[in-house]
Design a protein around this motif. Structure first.
Motif, PDB file in Angstrom:
ATOM      1  N   ALA A 172      -0.879  12.223   9.683  1.00  0.00           N
ATOM      2  CA  ALA A 172      -1.696  11.190  10.256  1.00  0.00           C
ATOM      3  C   ALA A 172      -2.631  10.961   9.192  1.00  0.00           C
ATOM      4  O   ALA A 172      -2.920  11.389   8.237  1.00  0.00           O
ATOM      5  CB  ALA A 172      -2.729  12.104  11.192  1.00  0.00           C
ATOM      6  N   CYS A 173      -3.101   9.497   9.257  1.00  0.00           N
ATOM      7  CA  CYS A 173      -4.058   9.036   8.185  1.00  0.00           C
ATOM      8  C   CYS A 173      -5.609   9.512   8.637  1.00  0.00           C
ATOM      9  O   CYS A 173      -5.647   9.910   9.544  1.00  0.00           O
ATOM     10  CB  CYS A 173      -4.048   7.461   8.276  1.00  0.00           C
ATOM     11  SG  CYS A 173      -5.356   6.803   9.518  1.00  0.00           S
ATOM     12  N   PRO A 174      -6.376   9.355   7.199  1.00  0.00           N
ATOM     13  CA  PRO A 174      -7.696   9.822   7.683  1.00  0.00           C
ATOM     14  C   PRO A 174      -8.732   8.986   8.237  1.00  0.00           C
ATOM     15  O   PRO A 174      -9.954   9.464   8.435  1.00  0.00           O
ATOM     16  CB  PRO A 174      -8.197  10.254   6.030  1.00  0.00           C
ATOM     17  CG  PRO A 174      -7.324   9.165   5.308  1.00  0.00           C
ATOM     18  CD  PRO A 174      -5.876   8.776   5.989  1.00  0.00           C
ATOM     19  N   THR A 175      -8.033   7.803   8.549  1.00  0.00           N
ATOM     20  CA  THR A 175      -8.912   6.749   9.432  1.00  0.00           C
ATOM     21  C   THR A 175     -10.069   6.358   8.278  1.00  0.00           C
ATOM     22  O   THR A 175     -10.390   7.080   7.217  1.00  0.00           O
ATOM     23  CB  THR A 175      -9.789   7.289  10.578  1.00  0.00           C
ATOM     24  OG1 THR A 175     -10.869   7.826  10.056  1.00  0.00           O
ATOM     25  CG2 THR A 175      -9.121   8.063  11.405  1.00  0.00           C
ATOM     26  N   CYS A 176     -10.390   5.000   8.554  1.00  0.00           N
ATOM     27  CA  CYS A 176     -11.281   4.421   7.810  1.00  0.00           C
ATOM     28  C   CYS A 176     -12.152   3.209   8.498  1.00  0.00           C
ATOM     29  O   CYS A 176     -11.681   3.077   9.629  1.00  0.00           O
ATOM     30  CB  CYS A 176     -10.640   3.691   6.406  1.00  0.00           C
ATOM     31  SG  CYS A 176      -9.664   2.440   6.836  1.00  0.00           S
ATOM     32  N   GLY A 177     -12.720   2.267   7.852  1.00  0.00           N
ATOM     33  CA  GLY A 177     -13.470   1.066   8.585  1.00  0.00           C
ATOM     34  C   GLY A 177     -12.561   0.178   9.030  1.00  0.00           C
ATOM     35  O   GLY A 177     -13.139  -0.796   9.528  1.00  0.00           O
ATOM     36  N   ARG A 178     -11.128   0.320   8.980  1.00  0.00           N
ATOM     37  CA  ARG A 178     -10.208  -0.712   9.398  1.00  0.00           C
ATOM     38  C   ARG A 178      -9.863  -0.164  10.801  1.00  0.00           C
ATOM     39  O   ARG A 178      -9.104  -0.911  11.877  1.00  0.00           O
ATOM     40  CB  ARG A 178      -8.967  -0.680   8.613  1.00  0.00           C
ATOM     41  CG  ARG A 178      -9.342  -1.272   7.334  1.00  0.00           C
ATOM     42  CD  ARG A 178      -7.837  -1.466   6.572  1.00  0.00           C
ATOM     43  NE  ARG A 178      -8.433  -2.071   5.385  1.00  0.00           N
ATOM     44  CZ  ARG A 178      -8.344  -1.306   4.232  1.00  0.00           C
ATOM     45  NH1 ARG A 178      -8.403   0.123   4.292  1.00  0.00           N
ATOM     46  NH2 ARG A 178      -8.865  -1.906   3.008  1.00  0.00           N
ATOM     47  N   ILE A 179     -10.337   1.123  11.344  1.00  0.00           N
ATOM     48  CA  ILE A 179      -9.778   1.661  12.405  1.00  0.00           C
ATOM     49  C   ILE A 179      -9.994   0.816  14.002  1.00  0.00           C
ATOM     50  O   ILE A 179     -11.206   0.536  13.950  1.00  0.00           O
ATOM     51  CB  ILE A 179     -10.223   3.093  12.626  1.00  0.00           C
ATOM     52  CG1 ILE A 179      -9.267   3.764  13.478  1.00  0.00           C
ATOM     53  CG2 ILE A 179     -11.322   3.375  13.115  1.00  0.00           C
ATOM     54  CD1 ILE A 179      -8.036   4.254  12.580  1.00  0.00           C
ATOM     55  N   GLN A 180      -9.393   0.740  14.834  1.00  0.00           N
ATOM     56  CA  GLN A 180      -9.628  -0.017  16.162  1.00  0.00           C
ATOM     57  C   GLN A 180      -9.175   0.718  17.556  1.00  0.00           C
ATOM     58  O   GLN A 180      -9.133   0.091  18.358  1.00  0.00           O
ATOM     59  CB  GLN A 180      -9.305  -1.637  15.955  1.00  0.00           C
ATOM     60  CG  GLN A 180      -9.903  -2.294  14.918  1.00  0.00           C
ATOM     61  CD  GLN A 180      -9.205  -3.695  15.019  1.00  0.00           C
ATOM     62  OE1 GLN A 180      -7.940  -4.004  14.675  1.00  0.00           O
ATOM     63  NE2 GLN A 180     -10.144  -4.490  15.481  1.00  0.00           N
ATOM     64  N   MET A 206      -0.634   6.504  12.485  1.00  0.00           N
ATOM     65  CA  MET A 206      -1.547   5.793  11.602  1.00  0.00           C
ATOM     66  C   MET A 206      -2.228   4.719  12.137  1.00  0.00           C
ATOM     67  O   MET A 206      -2.011   4.217  13.048  1.00  0.00           O
ATOM     68  CB  MET A 206      -0.370   5.074  10.608  1.00  0.00           C
ATOM     69  CG  MET A 206       0.459   5.876   9.826  1.00  0.00           C
ATOM     70  SD  MET A 206      -0.262   6.830   8.497  1.00  0.00           S
ATOM     71  CE  MET A 206       0.864   8.075   8.184  1.00  0.00           C
ATOM     72  N   GLY A 207      -3.442   4.428  11.458  1.00  0.00           N
ATOM     73  CA  GLY A 207      -4.570   3.949  12.083  1.00  0.00           C
ATOM     74  C   GLY A 207      -4.438   2.444  11.946  1.00  0.00           C
ATOM     75  O   GLY A 207      -4.990   1.616  12.743  1.00  0.00           O
ATOM     76  N   CYS A 208      -3.718   1.923  11.019  1.00  0.00           N
ATOM     77  CA  CYS A 208      -3.469   0.648  11.178  1.00  0.00           C
ATOM     78  C   CYS A 208      -2.191  -0.078  10.206  1.00  0.00           C
ATOM     79  O   CYS A 208      -1.642   0.995   9.730  1.00  0.00           O
ATOM     80  CB  CYS A 208      -4.675  -0.136  10.447  1.00  0.00           C
ATOM     81  SG  CYS A 208      -4.560  -0.121   8.640  1.00  0.00           S
ATOM     82  N   ILE A 209      -2.147  -1.050   9.965  1.00  0.00           N
ATOM     83  CA  ILE A 209      -0.618  -1.528   9.392  1.00  0.00           C
ATOM     84  C   ILE A 209      -1.121  -1.695   7.756  1.00  0.00           C
ATOM     85  O   ILE A 209      -0.213  -1.779   7.032  1.00  0.00           O
ATOM     86  CB  ILE A 209      -0.197  -2.599   9.930  1.00  0.00           C
ATOM     87  CG1 ILE A 209      -1.318  -3.953   9.592  1.00  0.00           C
ATOM     88  CG2 ILE A 209       0.004  -2.915  11.152  1.00  0.00           C
ATOM     89  CD1 ILE A 209      -0.840  -5.171   9.708  1.00  0.00           C
ATOM     90  N   VAL A 210      -2.266  -1.384   7.214  1.00  0.00           N
ATOM     91  CA  VAL A 210      -2.441  -1.727   5.993  1.00  0.00           C
ATOM     92  C   VAL A 210      -1.786  -0.592   5.137  1.00  0.00           C
ATOM     93  O   VAL A 210      -0.656  -1.280   4.183  1.00  0.00           O
ATOM     94  CB  VAL A 210      -3.969  -1.348   5.425  1.00  0.00           C
ATOM     95  CG1 VAL A 210      -4.276  -1.454   4.125  1.00  0.00           C
ATOM     96  CG2 VAL A 210      -4.757  -2.516   6.126  1.00  0.00           C
ATOM     97  N   ASN A 211      -1.697   0.566   5.300  1.00  0.00           N
ATOM     98  CA  ASN A 211      -0.701   1.572   4.474  1.00  0.00           C
ATOM     99  C   ASN A 211       0.085   2.326   5.426  1.00  0.00           C
ATOM    100  O   ASN A 211       1.012   2.975   4.876  1.00  0.00           O
ATOM    101  CB  ASN A 211      -1.773   2.623   3.775  1.00  0.00           C
ATOM    102  CG  ASN A 211      -2.693   2.137   2.698  1.00  0.00           C
ATOM    103  OD1 ASN A 211      -2.194   1.407   2.096  1.00  0.00           O
ATOM    104  ND2 ASN A 211      -3.748   2.378   2.895  1.00  0.00           N
ATOM    105  N   GLY A 212      -0.245   1.938   6.754  1.00  0.00           N
ATOM    106  CA  GLY A 212       0.505   2.933   7.657  1.00  0.00           C
ATOM    107  C   GLY A 212       2.144   2.892   7.391  1.00  0.00           C
ATOM    108  O   GLY A 212       2.914   3.797   7.334  1.00  0.00           O
TER     109      GLY A 212
HETATM  110  S1  SF4 Z   1      -3.656   3.668   7.745  1.00  0.00           S
HETATM  111 FE1  SF4 Z   1      -5.371   2.061   7.939  1.00  0.00          FE
HETATM  112  S2  SF4 Z   1      -6.947   2.993   9.341  1.00  0.00           S
HETATM  113 FE2  SF4 Z   1      -5.689   4.564   8.189  1.00  0.00          FE
HETATM  114  S3  SF4 Z   1      -6.838   5.208   6.512  1.00  0.00           S
HETATM  115 FE3  SF4 Z   1      -5.101   3.863   5.855  1.00  0.00          FE
HETATM  116  S4  SF4 Z   1      -6.103   1.683   5.814  1.00  0.00           S
HETATM  117 FE4  SF4 Z   1      -7.534   3.123   7.110  1.00  0.00          FE
END
Ligand code: SF4
Length: 392
Positions: free
Chosen positions: A255-263, A290-296
């Protein structure tokens, strides 16, 4: 190790079976009183794992536990020192299980080795202990007491021995076991003693035991927490899986650690996936949240099943192939459905774990997921609002 009273037979059986279901291979129980060793006769036939009797102070508890059919004895050289008593236990263990014999673990743990009965000796040992080289002294005394104790076993031609040398201090644990592994040819039971609650004890235990196991040292482990004993088993297993020291059973959650991109509420989603999805999967399916498509896509590319969240929705992939785009409230149930479907396919031989069929192509951030700066830029295009649009 169980945390309840051994003489409360039904509760003890229930705890052992709960730990077995969590993945424990061997369970140790305390036998401070005769009623505890008596209880072993009823407990052992009702459980599916070998039982170790943890014996302190009273050598007779060891004899009674052997008589009750226990599979291993743990002796503490710090409080069972009488040579004749130790010999009696050795003889009983040799003859146990119809002459097959059972092993004895010698635990020269930090808290066990400083003299307790002889006051003068205790003061001398404690004095040295608190001198400037505490770790060096502790190590020396562990080795010396171990050698003295082992001599009794060797004289009796008893070699079915396991050694432990636990401490609460991580460098001491690493040094002690490393030194013992060089000097003695016996299996080692690893552990950090009085490691504290799960939250901090986990770090302490994993650092010490992980270092040793990564160096090829150790045969059995026990994680010790002042918490529910099932966490000891869960965390111990996860450590062994992570080190590749044991074949994984059940899903591996990424799982991603989450960040300010999370929705989406990803933290709750990950917890729900851990408790409600992972637990229903038997095969070692790699499952990414994964929280978003950036690194997901990159981070999840090695996953068998993955979800990338967007603006209150999630896109689910199975081995790189997109299978669903669902609103946030449906992510969990759909993820479970896809995992179970994939598991069935693997069981039928129609899919293989870890085999990616299709490269994960990141979803369109505007159309499919509607997340991030790109969407904002798109929505405000031509409306006189200045926005800086940056890549990930
Ligand atoms: S996957 Fe997206 S939301 Fe999750 S940590 Fe990486 S950049 Fe942030």
């Amino acid at each position: 190790m169980t945390t309840g009273y051994t003489h409360e037979i039904d509760k003890c059986v229930a705890e052992i079976n709960r730990l077995t279901a969590a993945g424990a291979d061997v369970v140790r129980v305390a036998v401070p009183e005769r009623k505890d060793t008596e209880a072993l006769k009823e407990i052992i036939p009702q459980v599916r794992v070998p039982i170790v009797a943890d014996v302190h102070f009273h050598f007779k508890r060891a004899l009674e536990a052997v008589e009750a059919g226990v599979h291993k004895i743990r002796l503490n050289p710090g409080n069972i020192q009488d040579r004749d008593q130790v010999i009696e236990v050795i003889k009983a263990c040799k003859a146990a299980q119809g002459g097959k014999g059972i092993p004895i673990r010698i635990g020269v743990n930090e808290g066990s080795i400083i003299e307790r009965r002889d006051k003068q000796k205790r003061l001398k040992e404690l004095g040295a202990f608190f001198h400037d080289n505490k770790r060096g002294y502790l190590l020396a005394i562990m080795i010396t007491k171990l050698e003295e104790y082992l001599d009794i076993f060797y004289e009796q031609d008893f070699h079915d021995i396991v050694i432990s040398a636990k401490s609460m201090d991580v460098p001491t644990v690493v040094d002690a076991y490393t030194e013992i592994s060089k000097r003695f040819d016996h299996p080692l039971h690893l552990g950090v003693t009085h490691a504290g609650p799960k939250e901090t004890g986990c770090i302490r235990s994993v650092v010490a035991l992980g270092t040793l196991i990564a160096n090829g040292i150790g045969d059995t482990i026990r994680i010790s927490y002042a918490s529910d004993s099932k966490y000891e088993v869960e965390d111990g297993l996860e450590m062994l899986y992570s080190l590749g020291a044991r074949e994984r059973k059940g899903a591996e959650l990424i799982a991603c650690p989450t960040c300010g991109r999370i929705q989406v509420d990803l933290v709750s989603l990950v917890q729900d996936v851990r408790t409600k999805v992972s637990t229903q999967i038997e095969l070692p399916i790699k499952l990414a949240v994964m929280g978003c498509i950036v690194n997901g896509p990159g981070e999840a590319e090695g996953a068998d099943v993955a979800v990338f969240a967007g603006d209150r929705k999630g896109i689910i992939y199975v081995q790189g192939e997109k299978v669903a785009n669902v609103p946030e409230e449906e992510i969990l149930s759909r993820l479970l459905e896809e995992c179970l479907k994939f598991q069935d396919k693997v069981k039928r031989g129609e899919a293989r774990l870890g085999e990616k069929k299709v490269e994960i192509i990141p979803p369109d951030p505007i159309g499919e997921l509607g997340s991030g700066w790109e969407k904002a830029a798109h929505d405000h295009k031509g409306k006189g609002v200045s926005l800086t649009v940056g890549g990930a």
